[in-house]
Design a protein around this motif. Structure first.
Motif, PDB file in Angstrom:
ATOM      1  N   THR A  72       5.817  -2.755  -7.738  1.00  0.00           N
ATOM      2  CA  THR A  72       6.362  -1.414  -7.497  1.00  0.00           C
ATOM      3  C   THR A  72       5.635  -0.698  -6.364  1.00  0.00           C
ATOM      4  OG1 THR A  72       6.962  -1.260  -9.835  1.00  0.00           O
ATOM      5  CG2 THR A  72       6.902   0.797  -8.581  1.00  0.00           C
ATOM      6  N   ALA A  73       4.320  -0.813  -6.341  1.00  0.00           N
ATOM      7  CA  ALA A  73       3.519  -0.095  -5.348  1.00  0.00           C
ATOM      8  C   ALA A  73       3.765  -0.582  -3.921  1.00  0.00           C
ATOM      9  CB  ALA A  73       2.034  -0.226  -5.691  1.00  0.00           C
ATOM     10  N   TRP A  74       4.346  -1.773  -3.777  1.00  0.00           N
ATOM     11  CA  TRP A  74       4.536  -2.352  -2.444  1.00  0.00           C
ATOM     12  C   TRP A  74       5.985  -2.311  -1.970  1.00  0.00           C
ATOM     13  CZ3 TRP A  74       0.675  -3.977   0.787  1.00  0.00           C
ATOM     14  CH2 TRP A  74      -0.607  -4.042   0.225  1.00  0.00           C
ATOM     15  N   ARG A  75       6.886  -1.871  -2.806  1.00  0.00           N
ATOM     16  CA  ARG A  75       8.304  -1.921  -2.434  1.00  0.00           C
ATOM     17  C   ARG A  75       8.612  -1.041  -1.228  1.00  0.00           C
ATOM     18  NH1 ARG A  75      10.351  -1.581  -8.699  1.00  0.00           N
ATOM     19  NH2 ARG A  75       9.552  -3.640  -9.293  1.00  0.00           N
ATOM     20  N   ARG A  76       8.008   0.131  -1.179  1.00  0.00           N
ATOM     21  CA  ARG A  76       8.251   1.025  -0.042  1.00  0.00           C
ATOM     22  C   ARG A  76       7.763   0.389   1.256  1.00  0.00           C
ATOM     23  NH1 ARG A  76      12.177   4.447   0.380  1.00  0.00           N
ATOM     24  NH2 ARG A  76      11.808   5.974   2.009  1.00  0.00           N
ATOM     25  N   ARG A  77       6.628  -0.291   1.186  1.00  0.00           N
ATOM     26  CA  ARG A  77       6.099  -0.939   2.389  1.00  0.00           C
ATOM     27  C   ARG A  77       7.002  -2.085   2.838  1.00  0.00           C
ATOM     28  NH1 ARG A  77      -0.514  -1.201   1.834  1.00  0.00           N
ATOM     29  NH2 ARG A  77      -0.787   0.819   0.818  1.00  0.00           N
ATOM     30  N   VAL A  78       7.555  -2.811   1.875  1.00  0.00           N
ATOM     31  CA  VAL A  78       8.479  -3.901   2.211  1.00  0.00           C
ATOM     32  C   VAL A  78       9.710  -3.345   2.924  1.00  0.00           C
ATOM     33  CG1 VAL A  78      10.070  -5.589   1.194  1.00  0.00           C
ATOM     34  CG2 VAL A  78       7.698  -5.481   0.411  1.00  0.00           C
ATOM     35  N   ILE A  79      10.198  -2.211   2.452  1.00  0.00           N
ATOM     36  CA  ILE A  79      11.354  -1.571   3.088  1.00  0.00           C
ATOM     37  C   ILE A  79      11.011  -1.138   4.511  1.00  0.00           C
ATOM     38  CG2 ILE A  79      12.783   0.513   3.042  1.00  0.00           C
ATOM     39  CD1 ILE A  79      12.775   0.204  -0.059  1.00  0.00           C
ATOM     40  N   TRP A  80       9.848  -0.543   4.698  1.00  0.00           N
ATOM     41  CA  TRP A  80       9.446  -0.102   6.035  1.00  0.00           C
ATOM     42  C   TRP A  80       9.159  -1.287   6.954  1.00  0.00           C
ATOM     43  CZ3 TRP A  80      10.061   4.027   8.801  1.00  0.00           C
ATOM     44  CH2 TRP A  80      10.351   5.237   8.158  1.00  0.00           C
ATOM     45  N   GLU A  81       8.681  -2.366   6.378  1.00  0.00           N
ATOM     46  CA  GLU A  81       8.470  -3.576   7.172  1.00  0.00           C
ATOM     47  C   GLU A  81       9.791  -4.034   7.793  1.00  0.00           C
ATOM     48  OE1 GLU A  81       6.329  -7.816   6.323  1.00  0.00           O
ATOM     49  OE2 GLU A  81       7.943  -7.258   4.946  1.00  0.00           O
ATOM     50  N   SER A  82      10.858  -4.017   7.006  1.00  0.00           N
ATOM     51  CA  SER A  82      12.170  -4.417   7.527  1.00  0.00           C
ATOM     52  C   SER A  82      12.653  -3.458   8.604  1.00  0.00           C
ATOM     53  CB  SER A  82      13.187  -4.483   6.381  1.00  0.00           C
ATOM     54  OG  SER A  82      12.922  -5.588   5.545  1.00  0.00           O
ATOM     55  N   ARG A  83      12.392  -2.180   8.428  1.00  0.00           N
ATOM     56  CA  ARG A  83      12.810  -1.191   9.428  1.00  0.00           C
ATOM     57  C   ARG A  83      12.089  -1.416  10.756  1.00  0.00           C
ATOM     58  NH1 ARG A  83      12.655   3.905   5.154  1.00  0.00           N
ATOM     59  NH2 ARG A  83      14.702   3.470   4.213  1.00  0.00           N
ATOM     60  N   VAL A  84      10.797  -1.679  10.675  1.00  0.00           N
ATOM     61  CA  VAL A  84      10.018  -1.934  11.896  1.00  0.00           C
ATOM     62  C   VAL A  84      10.515  -3.202  12.581  1.00  0.00           C
ATOM     63  CG1 VAL A  84       7.728  -2.540  12.772  1.00  0.00           C
ATOM     64  CG2 VAL A  84       7.976  -0.686  11.100  1.00  0.00           C
ATOM     65  N   LEU A  85      10.750  -4.253  11.789  1.00  0.00           N
ATOM     66  CA  LEU A  85      11.242  -5.505  12.370  1.00  0.00           C
ATOM     67  C   LEU A  85      12.608  -5.317  13.016  1.00  0.00           C
ATOM     68  CD1 LEU A  85      10.222  -8.221   9.751  1.00  0.00           C
ATOM     69  CD2 LEU A  85       9.386  -7.981  12.090  1.00  0.00           C
ATOM     70  N   LEU A  86      13.446  -4.531  12.378  1.00  0.00           N
ATOM     71  CA  LEU A  86      14.781  -4.288  12.926  1.00  0.00           C
ATOM     72  C   LEU A  86      14.683  -3.629  14.303  1.00  0.00           C
ATOM     73  CD1 LEU A  86      17.699  -4.737  12.000  1.00  0.00           C
ATOM     74  CD2 LEU A  86      17.718  -2.380  11.172  1.00  0.00           C
ATOM     75  N   VAL A  87      13.784  -2.678  14.439  1.00  0.00           N
ATOM     76  CA  VAL A  87      13.578  -2.017  15.728  1.00  0.00           C
ATOM     77  C   VAL A  87      13.042  -3.010  16.758  1.00  0.00           C
ATOM     78  CG1 VAL A  87      12.212  -0.272  16.942  1.00  0.00           C
ATOM     79  CG2 VAL A  87      13.244   0.272  14.728  1.00  0.00           C
ATOM     80  N   LEU A  88      12.089  -3.835  16.345  1.00  0.00           N
ATOM     81  CA  LEU A  88      11.507  -4.816  17.267  1.00  0.00           C
ATOM     82  C   LEU A  88      12.542  -5.843  17.722  1.00  0.00           C
ATOM     83  CD1 LEU A  88       8.027  -5.457  15.582  1.00  0.00           C
ATOM     84  CD2 LEU A  88       8.492  -4.171  17.677  1.00  0.00           C
TER      85      LEU A  88
END
Length: 208
Positions: A72-88
């Protein structure tokens, strides 16, 4: 194209529930037909799954399976990881479209050409093996020539890797010798695929 943080938890689930239907997050189903077999080898399903996964997570949506293996504590980071990758990736696509062809020739094309080879190797590890927890039954190890073994970081000893994931890659051959045949070793990646081909022809169950 594999988000590192997402992969960490996905692969942990794979090691925890190796080849168990509904639990192994990286399970590769046994193809039902030869066309399905070659379709998987093409790498196209891999790109579609990963690309759509990044898009889905970038808008904050996790599957039930992902909720199961991502703390649970890492789900938000996983979501933001995808957002950053999408931009890259969008930036990389724009760069290629405007003339940065080095990215195309030294990154995109090698990825596209290499993925079928990777799928060919990945299929030999678990496809067609038993859906149970015994590493000697749910995973194949393969004996390959030393150049392949070097390039694969000894991951051809895949049963040993699953039996003791904390054993470093350079020690897997020694672990194989120590186990003295407790983990069956197939002859080459072709040997693993012959088992899959035989299962496809016969329609029988697990061959590991």
């Amino acid at each position: 194209m594999v988000p590192a943080l997402h992969f960490r938890y996905e692969h942990t689930a794979h090691h925890t529930h190796t080849n168990l239907i509904g639990q192994d997050s990286e399970l590769i189903p046994m193809p039902a037909t030869f066309p399905a077999y070659f379709w998987y080898l093409s790498g196209l399903p891999y790109w579609a799954s990963n690309g759509l996964g990044i898009l889905r997570r970038s808008i904050g949506k996790l599957t039930g399976e992902e909720i199961g293996f991502i703390p649970t504590a890492w789900r938000r980071r996983v979501i933001w990881e995808s957002r950053v990758l999408l931009v890259l990736y969008a930036a990389a696509g724009l760069a290629i479209a405007t003339g940065a062809y080095a990215l195309l020739f030294y990154w995109v094309i090698p990825l596209l050409l290499g993925q079928p080879v990777m799928r060919f190797i990945r299929m030999t590890e678990h496809v067609g093996c038993a859906h149970e927890r015994d590493p000697a039954r749910n995973t194949r190890s393969t004996r390959v020539a030393w150049p392949w073994q070097f390039l694969a970081w000894n991951m051809n000893f895949h049963g040993e890797h699953h039996l003791s994931p904390l054993v470093p890659f350079h020690a897997l051959p020694a672990l194989n010798r120590l186990l003295q045949g407790q983990i069956p070793v197939r002859k080459g990646y072709i040997g693993g695929h012959r088992e899959i081909w035989g299962s496809l022809r016969s329609g029988k169950g697990p061959v590991c």
